[in-house]
Design an enzyme around this catalytic site. Structure first.
Site, PDB file in Angstrom:
ATOM      1  N   HIS A  71      33.259  38.577  40.139  1.00 18.50           N
ATOM      2  CA  HIS A  71      32.100  39.089  39.391  1.00 18.50           C
ATOM      3  C   HIS A  71      32.044  40.615  39.398  1.00 18.50           C
ATOM      4  O   HIS A  71      31.345  41.211  38.581  1.00 18.50           O
ATOM      5  CB  HIS A  71      30.794  38.465  39.901  1.00 18.50           C
ATOM      6  CG  HIS A  71      30.235  39.064  41.151  1.00 18.50           C
ATOM      7  ND1 HIS A  71      30.276  38.418  42.359  1.00 18.50           N
ATOM      8  CD2 HIS A  71      29.590  40.232  41.375  1.00 18.50           C
ATOM      9  CE1 HIS A  71      29.670  39.174  43.281  1.00 18.50           C
ATOM     10  NE2 HIS A  71      29.251  40.282  42.702  1.00 18.50           N
ATOM     11  N   ASP A 116      34.728  32.683  42.947  1.00 13.86           N
ATOM     12  CA  ASP A 116      34.401  34.100  42.761  1.00 13.86           C
ATOM     13  C   ASP A 116      35.332  34.987  43.586  1.00 13.86           C
ATOM     14  O   ASP A 116      34.949  35.589  44.590  1.00 13.86           O
ATOM     15  CB  ASP A 116      32.943  34.342  43.148  1.00 13.86           C
ATOM     16  CG  ASP A 116      32.464  35.746  42.804  1.00 13.86           C
ATOM     17  OD1 ASP A 116      33.152  36.435  42.024  1.00 13.86           O
ATOM     18  OD2 ASP A 116      31.396  36.139  43.314  1.00 13.86           O
ATOM     19  N   SER A 210      28.931  43.274  47.363  1.00 13.51           N
ATOM     20  CA  SER A 210      29.726  42.270  46.664  1.00 13.51           C
ATOM     21  C   SER A 210      31.210  42.565  46.782  1.00 13.51           C
ATOM     22  O   SER A 210      31.644  43.706  46.700  1.00 13.51           O
ATOM     23  CB  SER A 210      29.360  42.229  45.183  1.00 13.51           C
ATOM     24  OG  SER A 210      28.216  41.467  44.958  1.00 13.51           O
TER      25      SER A 210
END
Length: 253
Positions: A71, A116, A210
């Protein structure tokens, strides 16, 4: 861990991702409830940068390959990307290296956040040292309750716009996939086969962490992925499970 609340949907859209059932990936932030640290304690940690600004974290797998979250690499051009390695600060020190290419997992879904994970190939090799080291990939998931740590330069509270310049970390405990999906927590069927969770009271990864490393037993067990808010009770941080995605990383590195 890396979690946006629904009010941050505009940020996710700006970064090219869609939002799974109101649960957002973290794209810019800080460790919640963490402690400032130095890169020598987490020498595999890198800052992934877009146009010179910190965007996500990542982990050094080989001298030319970085593991991060898929992502983090949506709707972005390779020419705008670089990494900084070997520094406790995302904006100075260490070395910066341009990205030559990247590959997202073919099965990644922005709606469900399944698979992911991504690999980044660097334009030149990193020189390993006390502050730049690779980390091995987990071959099996750690047991429920196992000690782990997560590091990054993400925001220190849900929805915050500012990030720290110095690397932060928190100690957390693994929450197994089955337990994370159970009625003990609030996610239910949103937890998929390629995910693992971790939690500690008042501690979490947040926006900007992230793609960064969840480490347990000296190996990379997770990649910071998504969650509900940051350090929200009843909602552990959710990570891509490295053990479940290891074969893909090895094949594409």
């Amino acid at each position: 861990m890396l979690k946006f609340v629904i009010l941050l949907s505009a940020v996710a859209c700006a970064l090219g991702g869609t939002i799974p059932e109101g649960l957002l990936p973290q794209l810019d932030g800080r460790i919640v409830g963490g402690t400032a640290t130095t890169i020598s304690s987490f020498p595999w940690q890198i800052s992934l940068q877009r146009s010179g600004s910190h965007s996500c974290g990542g982990s050094i797998y080989t001298d030319r390959v970085i593991v991060t979250a898929a992502h983090c690499l949506q709707s972005v051009s390779t020419s705008s990307l670089q990494i900084r390695a070997g520094s406790s600060y995302w904006n100075s020190g260490g070395v910066t290296v341009k990205v030559s290419s990247f590959k997202n997992h073919e099965g990644y879904s922005a709606r469900t956040m399944v698979n992911d994970i991504a690999v980044i190939r660097l334009s030149s090799s990193l020189s390993f040292s006390s502050t730049i080291k690779s980390i091995s990939l987990a071959s099996s998931n750690p047991p429920n309750g196992a000690a782990a740590s997560v590091s990054g330069w993400g925001t220190q509270s849900s929805g915050s716009n500012s990030i720290p310049s110095q690397l932060q970390y928190v100690n957390v405990n693994i929450v197994s996939q089955s337990r994370c999906a159970s009625s003990t927590y609030g996610y239910g069927s949103d937890i998929r086969d390629t995910m693992i969770c971790a939690a500690a009271s008042g501690k979490d990864a947040c926006q900007g962490d992230s793609g960064g490393p969840l480490v347990s037993g000296g190996v990379l067990v997770g990649v910071v992925s998504w969650g509900q808010g940051c350090a929200y009770s009843n909602y552990p941080g959710v990570y891509a499970s490295v053990a479940d995605l290891r074969a893909w990383v090895v094949r594409n590195a």
